[in-house]
Design a protein around this motif. Sequence first.
Motif, PDB file in Angstrom:
ATOM      1  N   LYS A 485       0.826  -1.201   0.000  1.00 57.71           N
ATOM      2  CA  LYS A 485       0.000   0.000   0.000  1.00 57.71           C
ATOM      3  C   LYS A 485       0.862   1.255   0.000  1.00 57.71           C
ATOM      4  N   GLN A 486       1.964   1.219   0.745  1.00 61.30           N
ATOM      5  CA  GLN A 486       2.860   2.377   0.771  1.00 61.30           C
ATOM      6  C   GLN A 486       3.468   2.654  -0.600  1.00 61.30           C
ATOM      7  N   MET A 487       3.794   1.593  -1.321  1.00 63.68           N
ATOM      8  CA  MET A 487       4.390   1.770  -2.648  1.00 63.68           C
ATOM      9  C   MET A 487       3.420   2.462  -3.593  1.00 63.68           C
ATOM     10  N   GLU A 488       2.134   2.302  -3.339  1.00 58.66           N
ATOM     11  CA  GLU A 488       1.121   2.833  -4.246  1.00 58.66           C
ATOM     12  C   GLU A 488       0.504   4.139  -3.763  1.00 58.66           C
ATOM     13  N   SER A 489       0.885   4.593  -2.547  1.00 59.85           N
ATOM     14  CA  SER A 489       0.204   5.723  -1.920  1.00 59.85           C
ATOM     15  C   SER A 489       1.090   6.961  -1.866  1.00 59.85           C
ATOM     16  N   ASP A 490       0.466   8.072  -1.446  1.00 58.57           N
ATOM     17  CA  ASP A 490       1.222   9.294  -1.193  1.00 58.57           C
ATOM     18  C   ASP A 490       2.240   9.044  -0.090  1.00 58.57           C
ATOM     19  N   SER A 491       3.303   9.807  -0.083  1.00 54.38           N
ATOM     20  CA  SER A 491       4.310   9.673   0.976  1.00 54.38           C
ATOM     21  C   SER A 491       4.369  10.955   1.787  1.00 54.38           C
ATOM     22  N   ILE A 492       4.556  10.791   3.116  1.00 53.68           N
ATOM     23  CA  ILE A 492       4.623  11.925   4.032  1.00 53.68           C
ATOM     24  C   ILE A 492       6.021  11.975   4.626  1.00 53.68           C
ATOM     25  N   PRO A 493       6.828  12.975   4.280  1.00 52.42           N
ATOM     26  CA  PRO A 493       8.165  13.079   4.878  1.00 52.42           C
ATOM     27  C   PRO A 493       8.072  13.222   6.393  1.00 52.42           C
ATOM     28  N   GLU A 494       9.041  12.659   7.112  1.00 56.49           N
ATOM     29  CA  GLU A 494       9.024  12.714   8.581  1.00 56.49           C
ATOM     30  C   GLU A 494       8.996  14.151   9.077  1.00 56.49           C
ATOM     31  N   GLY A 495       9.714  15.036   8.380  1.00 54.69           N
ATOM     32  CA  GLY A 495       9.767  16.430   8.819  1.00 54.69           C
ATOM     33  C   GLY A 495       8.445  17.158   8.695  1.00 54.69           C
ATOM     34  N   ALA A 496       7.541  16.651   7.836  1.00 51.32           N
ATOM     35  CA  ALA A 496       6.262  17.323   7.638  1.00 51.32           C
ATOM     36  C   ALA A 496       5.396  17.284   8.893  1.00 51.32           C
ATOM     37  N   LEU A 497       5.621  16.301   9.759  1.00 54.94           N
ATOM     38  CA  LEU A 497       4.808  16.183  10.971  1.00 54.94           C
ATOM     39  C   LEU A 497       5.156  17.247  11.997  1.00 54.94           C
ATOM     40  N   ASP A 607     -12.894  17.180   9.520  1.00 59.23           N
ATOM     41  CA  ASP A 607     -11.603  17.823   9.778  1.00 59.23           C
ATOM     42  C   ASP A 607     -10.464  16.941   9.280  1.00 59.23           C
ATOM     43  N   TRP A 608      -9.378  17.592   8.841  1.00 61.01           N
ATOM     44  CA  TRP A 608      -8.194  16.854   8.418  1.00 61.01           C
ATOM     45  C   TRP A 608      -7.397  16.382   9.621  1.00 61.01           C
ATOM     46  N   VAL A 609      -6.918  15.147   9.539  1.00 61.68           N
ATOM     47  CA  VAL A 609      -6.019  14.594  10.553  1.00 61.68           C
ATOM     48  C   VAL A 609      -4.888  13.865   9.835  1.00 61.68           C
ATOM     49  N   THR A 610      -3.793  13.689  10.541  1.00 64.05           N
ATOM     50  CA  THR A 610      -2.667  12.910  10.024  1.00 64.05           C
ATOM     51  C   THR A 610      -2.317  11.851  11.056  1.00 64.05           C
ATOM     52  N   LEU A 611      -2.281  10.600  10.637  1.00 69.51           N
ATOM     53  CA  LEU A 611      -1.992   9.477  11.545  1.00 69.51           C
ATOM     54  C   LEU A 611      -0.588   8.960  11.245  1.00 69.51           C
ATOM     55  N   SER A 612       0.244   8.881  12.276  1.00 68.19           N
ATOM     56  CA  SER A 612       1.599   8.360  12.128  1.00 68.19           C
ATOM     57  C   SER A 612       1.773   7.119  12.996  1.00 68.19           C
ATOM     58  N   SER A 613       1.956   5.957  12.363  1.00 69.68           N
ATOM     59  CA  SER A 613       2.158   4.725  13.117  1.00 69.68           C
ATOM     60  C   SER A 613       3.512   4.729  13.814  1.00 69.68           C
ATOM     61  N   ARG A 614       4.528   5.264  13.146  1.00 71.44           N
ATOM     62  CA  ARG A 614       5.863   5.259  13.733  1.00 71.44           C
ATOM     63  C   ARG A 614       5.887   6.031  15.046  1.00 71.44           C
ATOM     64  N   ARG A 615       5.209   7.176  15.067  1.00 73.50           N
ATOM     65  CA  ARG A 615       5.156   7.973  16.293  1.00 73.50           C
ATOM     66  C   ARG A 615       3.997   7.579  17.200  1.00 73.50           C
ATOM     67  N   GLN A 616       3.094   6.746  16.701  1.00 70.56           N
ATOM     68  CA  GLN A 616       1.906   6.308  17.439  1.00 70.56           C
ATOM     69  C   GLN A 616       1.089   7.509  17.911  1.00 70.56           C
ATOM     70  N   LYS A 617       0.854   8.430  16.984  1.00 68.31           N
ATOM     71  CA  LYS A 617       0.135   9.647  17.328  1.00 68.31           C
ATOM     72  C   LYS A 617      -0.853  10.033  16.235  1.00 68.31           C
ATOM     73  N   LEU A 618      -1.894  10.774  16.660  1.00 70.61           N
ATOM     74  CA  LEU A 618      -2.847  11.380  15.750  1.00 70.61           C
ATOM     75  C   LEU A 618      -2.603  12.884  15.803  1.00 70.61           C
ATOM     76  N   PHE A 619      -2.325  13.490  14.652  1.00 75.00           N
ATOM     77  CA  PHE A 619      -2.053  14.909  14.564  1.00 75.00           C
ATOM     78  C   PHE A 619      -3.273  15.639  14.016  1.00 75.00           C
ATOM     79  N   LYS A 620      -3.451  16.873  14.469  1.00 79.06           N
ATOM     80  CA  LYS A 620      -4.526  17.708  13.931  1.00 79.06           C
ATOM     81  C   LYS A 620      -3.991  18.436  12.708  1.00 79.06           C
ATOM     82  N   GLY A 621      -4.713  18.300  11.601  1.00 73.96           N
ATOM     83  CA  GLY A 621      -4.307  18.994  10.396  1.00 73.96           C
ATOM     84  C   GLY A 621      -3.783  18.060   9.325  1.00 73.96           C
TER      85      GLY A 621
END
Length: 899
Positions: A485-497, A607-621
């Motif tokens: 799924k990651q190979m086929e999906s958008d990518s989010i740079p770590e710094g973007a969080l 509302d927009w949210v960003t979910l990061s499994s590596r950080r185990q967090k839900l971000f607002k925006g």
Amino acid sequence: MPELLFKAIESVQVRGNYPTQRSIFASLDQRFRQNRDGSSRLPGYIPPVARVSFIPADGQNSVWKEMRLRDIDLPLLMQASDGDVRGHLERILRARIGSDDANRSLLEETEGHYQAISARFRLAPAFEDRFVVPSSTSRDFPDEEVSHKGATLLRLSRLGYPVPDFSILTAEAYRDRRRSFNVSLARAVENLERLTGQRLGSASDPLVIALRCAMPRYAPGMLPTYLNVGICERTLPALARVYGRRAADRMYLNNLRNLLLCLGTRGRGILADGPSTALSDAELIEGIRAASDHIRAAAPRLLDDSLFQLHLLSLLCYRQYHGLRDLLFTVARGERQYPALILQKMVCSVRDERSYAGVFSTRNPRTGKGFLLETGRNIFGEDIMTGTAETQRTASGDIRDLRRGFPAVYHFAPLADSLEKEFQSPVTVEFAAETHRGNELFALLQVNETGMTGRAAFVSVVDLHQSGVISRKRVAELIQPYHVKQMESDSIPEGALQTLSVFCSGVAILPSSAVCAKLYFQAEEAMKAKKRGERVCFCKRAFLPTDTIVMREVDAIVSLTSAAIHLVTICQTYGTPGLLNLEREGVSLTEDNRLVNAQGLELAEGDWVTLSSRRQKLFKGRANFTPARFARFLKGESTDLDDRERRVFTEMAYAYRYYCQLVRALKLDQISTLKELIRLVNLDLRGEKDEARRFVNGWFDGREELYVREVFKSDMGDHLNQSTVFEMLAPERKVRFFQTALRLCRAERRSGYAAGAFMLGRFIHAPQRVALWKALAAGETAALLNEWLLFEKYMRVLYDVGERRVARARKQILKDGLGEIPLDPKTARNLVTLKLAGTDRAAARKLIPEWADAQMPALFDLLDRPYGDFFDYTAPWAKEKFAQICLEAGSTLPDPTAV
């Protein structure tokens, strides 16, 4: 006497793997008994090395040379004065050029060590039973008894890797804790004392313990680790002599912090959170004083009884397990598991400013090429694992880059290939480096398969296969749905969080996944958003099996509770990022569909949210992301790439195509389990229904009983995957499946939960063809209707009490049954094809199994009611729907009064 070819030894730097009394004994035993199974012959062993600066005999510039050492040399070289170190090395060098005196001196010293250690290991072997397992055991133990971590450490220790001595309190010790815990704990400590030569609570040579709570299934970060257990006022001077006063004080303060936890609310707020690295000596002493005074007033025994400390912290581990049982049950997808405690000799990674702890990945988790080293200087290892310490990252393709800054890791790194071969995977090594005066020893604390991005997984796995390390089948096991799924999906740079605010933390289901999406709380709104082309994060307090239709379509899933077995199944099957247990962080979902965190911050539907499994967090925006381009590149479409990106995409495309060719070349006889078949259907053959059906039916032929046995192993959470494959079976194979399953159920007295967690009822719950019912004998029909009824009851319980209580009450359900449910024509409408089949229901009623549910006669009474009760002939849509069913069955629409 032969003369040395140098004037003096100027300086010495020793590097090696962490020695244990057991490894030293094995090495000596090999020498004195010609034992060919000694540790020096094991794959995890590398002899220590001294890098020595010599002043030549002519007095010119000094030169550096390396010399191999013995494990027995390490304790002296790490602890002795500079003069004694130089003297010992000179003696070794003299012996190697033929000095009889030096040889005799070393031999006498070595024999003395051997006799002392031999007496301890041969005359008093470590204790072992079903409650206690020492690291010196030669037996194999299942993960269910010694935990995933414990089984891995036993395996590594046996192979000669530098694992500090340990002793395990098994899951059986937990289950029997009310009767035998005190005795088992004492025996585990005695084992560790025998293995290390140290004693818990000793004023002269104290044993310090790292206590870890672990589960059969790898569950990072969920269960506690307590370091420096056993340090008390009596042992502090001895530790200061070995490690230095500041290191000893930091270790003691860390232990006091843990002991305050034993006091519950009475221990809160006494010490500030965070690592002790930045504390001054005065602040350390003040912290020790404040914590000691508080503990002395509440539980003074904790300050002078090391075993009592260990006892209370062990019970605290068990209490924390109790608080996480629902979550652990969910992560294990409905399998009840119990904790093991690992008591391990503590490795000091705060001895000086050069000491460090960290993780070493044999393949870079982001790229799949080269290694990645993440370290923290002068900190405890748990500070890295919990994210409370700053770390340094070193990524390279050449281990020589480690030689100057990280000699201990440089010494260990050549073992990376053997570890990958042993685990058949890229691996991540948790370690601690104990340093002193430029000397460094590498202690291995744990090894796990590396959690990787999609790019890294494909690149590294293909390389391992091409190198002959892993098989084609193993390739298919290592590539997970989220990698694809990651190979086929958008990518989010770590710094973007870093530009987003954290809304809350949770427990991530998948590693290395991230997604931006709009938040929806209602299934209908979530599906509408998907039809509009939006990315959707579906959030509910708790999920039910009926939510799977929506969960399969969305881009991320969030559950406030920990009871979400079906959610875990969906995420793992389809590679969908997910977070669990937000309620534990104080998050709530209001009646008007707003998500509110502990600080009162709100998220509304849409509302927009960003979910990061590596950080185990839900971000607002919404994080800035790079739109998916790899799929277009793979198809040969025009893609805007710079030179570096083009090289990366070309490498990824080669690995992806190589993987696809491998998997598609798998033959039926290479798929040994139903689990492997399910994975193939859901991942590698997704979108190719005809090919998937061919594979499923081909695998079923000749494996009917194996297929049924595999279904019987199912548990709560497996329903979706099993149904997906079952529905691909041809009609005649479905008949054969049910006939085989019912035969085994009758012979083994299986039904309901014991027959694959109500799986047979789930299969028959979907509308079945008339031909299936016609093919079944009367007794088979009765037994299958019983499974249908039990599944309906199970679903009603899920709706009424929720998945959490069902999980806890499983044994009670098996004992007392599922109670009664109202039976009406609407509930049984899917069974109308049985009526159309002309099944002799009177004969089937007489053959109801003796163990069947008490409502079975009522179900037959229901089926004897006229067709008009099942479908309202006066409603055009209902009559039309029934007419279509009759047409597919090859029959005419019956009179509404017919039965």
